[in-house]
Write an enzyme that holds these catalytic residues in place. Structure first.
Site, short mmCIF file in Angstrom:
data_model
loop_
_atom_site.label_atom_id
_atom_site.label_comp_id
_atom_site.label_asym_id
_atom_site.label_seq_id
_atom_site.Cartn_x
_atom_site.Cartn_y
_atom_site.Cartn_z
N SER A 1 1.75 -9.86 -0.69
CA SER A 1 1.37 -7.84 -0.81
C SER A 1 1.59 -7.72 0.30
O SER A 1 1.89 -6.02 1.00
CB SER A 1 -0.51 -8.06 -0.68
OG SER A 1 -0.85 -9.02 0.12
N GLU B 1 -9.54 7.14 3.61
CA GLU B 1 -10.03 6.73 4.16
C GLU B 1 -9.68 5.25 4.17
O GLU B 1 -8.75 4.96 3.81
CB GLU B 1 -11.48 6.38 2.85
CG GLU B 1 -11.33 4.98 2.19
CD GLU B 1 -9.77 5.21 1.30
OE1 GLU B 1 -9.89 5.83 0.97
OE2 GLU B 1 -9.73 4.16 0.50
N LYS C 1 0.61 -1.26 0.01
CA LYS C 1 0.25 0.16 0.04
C LYS C 1 0.86 0.35 -0.13
O LYS C 1 0.42 2.63 -0.82
CB LYS C 1 -1.15 -0.57 1.61
CG LYS C 1 -1.86 -0.96 1.13
CD LYS C 1 -2.97 -0.94 1.99
CE LYS C 1 -4.03 -1.43 1.97
NZ LYS C 1 -4.60 -3.14 2.31
#
Ligand SMILES: *Cc1c(COP(=O)(O)O)cnc(C)c1O
Length: 415
Positions: free
Chosen positions: A395, A129, A107
């Site tokens: 990930s 968010e 991310k």
């Protein structure tokens, strides 16, 4: 509205997809994508689109982005040959180690990229968010790094469930705002962040966390995450001497997967597999497997696949992995599925938990519960493709999941 009413010319869509023609000038991936937003939001998304066009591929922006990826995020992330797992599964398994990226997952690639773009566009503050809190932490870190004030909207229910991440965001200097409207989780938090953006579109930049939302976000996020697949492709050629036979990633909103897949889409001989959250079963409400079980519709500004009932009401979702627990998916995945270029399937909660244990014991790597879904898909593929080579996008790391893992995996008396 119902773009699928016309039969799709799949061969043409696939040819255009492989040729890199999507999104088109209208922000569409074939029939999917677009910009289904209230009129009040149009000036903000158009301004963002102009900014993306002017800066994203400019050499000075790319140099700055690469510099931050190298010196702060820790890229390139390693490519690891999983020798013991390979012996166990009977196929050669390579792991692209996004778990080693700063803040513990992919991310951060997107967060620092968008924060840099926000600065270029003269934004004075960032809104973001977050659901499970991982994107909130990445955004807070990126904003601290660049000296931008950061406000993170988070559902009140999620704040309770993910208290450690709320603490992390606050330590990193972000303001965390509880959202008590709607479902009080990620969906309501996205609505609230968009509202804050509309209220002040020139000074505020909305840092969106996955390859979803109105154009240009799915494109922007893909371009920022594509570094994963670009690095992995080069590393495979250098270390394994060939491309993998298959690439596998987990799919929530679809950002680590689109980042891992993008460089391999033109390689027709490489199979690509997206693994969604199968939760506890195939019933509506029991999973978050949007491509596998969903139908076309509009959510958060894009026409894509989503989990809805016959009246078009968005359904509650379930997954043991908070990062996959979202009823929509990025529009490019809807096209990749419709053309057959990527095969989507799902892995259940129990299978994912077992995969966490397997990777931990075989390779000394504790994966995130999200990433464990990709491992389940890779194991299934390996069973049918003995001796061949699979690349798995790992990930993120599993430290954030310790509470869930301890509860579900460590049997009484074993602690
Ligand atoms: C958030 C998250 C995901 C799911 O998001 P995508 O946008 O689908 O990548 C997957 N893995 C990890 C570790 C995450 O934190």
């Amino acid at each position: 509205m119902n773009a699928l009413a016309k039969p799709l010319d799949k061969a043409r869509l696939l040819a255009d997809l492989v040729a890199g023609k999507y999104p088109d000038a209208r922000g569409r991936f074939g029939p999917f994508g677009g910009r289904y937003v209230p009129e009040t939001l149009i000036p903000a998304v158009e301004r963002l689109e102009r900014g993306v066009r002017a800066h994203l591929h400019a050499p000075d922006f790319q140099a700055e982005f690469s510099g931050q990826l190298r010196s702060w995020v820790g890229r390139p992330t390693a490519l690891t040959y999983a020798a013991r797992l390979s012996a166990l599964w009977g196929a050669r398994v390579w792991l692209k180690r996004e778990d080693l990226a700063h803040t513990g997952a992919h991310k951060i690639n997107n967060a620092i990229g968008q924060a840099l773009l926000a600065k270029r566009l003269g934004a004075k503050r960032i809104v973001a968010e977050t659901g499970a809190g991982q994107h909130g932490v990445a955004s807070a870190a990126a904003c601290a790094r660049l000296g931008l004030p950061c406000t993170v909207y988070m559902g009140a229910i999620d704040m309770e469930r993910q208290a450690p991440n709320v603490g992390r965001m606050r330590l990193l200097g972000a303001t965390v705002v509880p959202v008590t409207s709607g479902d009080q989780t990620l969906r309501a938090a996205i609505d609230e962040a968009m509202r804050a953006w509309v209220a002040d579109p020139t000074d505020t930049f909305y840092l969106l966390g996955s390859a979803v939302g109105p154009h240009p976000y799915p494109y922007l996020v893909r371009e920022l995450q594509a570094v994963i697949g670009r690095e992995a492709r080069e590393q495979m050629l250098a270390s394994a001497g060939a491309l993998p036979d298959a690439v596998v990633a987990c799919v929530g909103g679809g950002s680590n997967s689109i980042g891992a897949f993008h460089a391999f889409v033109p390689d027709a001989q490489v199979e690509i597999l997206g693994i969604e959250a199968g939760g506890r079963g195939s019933g509506l409400g029991d999973n978050a497997a949007t491509v596998s079980y969903g139908t076309p519709g509009v959510l958060h500004g894009a026409y894509s696949m989503l989990l809805q009932n016959d009246d078009g009401q968005i359904q509650e979702t379930h997954s043991v992995s908070a990062g996959l627990d979202y009823p929509g998916v990025g529009p490019e995945h809807a096209l990749l599925a419709a053309t057959g270029r990527v095969q989507y399937s799902s892995a259940g909660d129990a299978e994912a938990l077992a995969a966490v244990e397997t990777l931990s014991r075989q390779e000394g790597i504790l994966p995130a519960l999200e990433s464990a879904h990709a491992l389940v898909g890779a194991q299934r593929w390996a069973r049918a493709n003995q001796g061949r080579t699979v690349l798995v996008c790992l990930s993120g790391r599993g430290d954030k999941d310790m509470a869930t893992l301890l509860q579900m995996l460590v049997k009484p008396g074993q602690a």
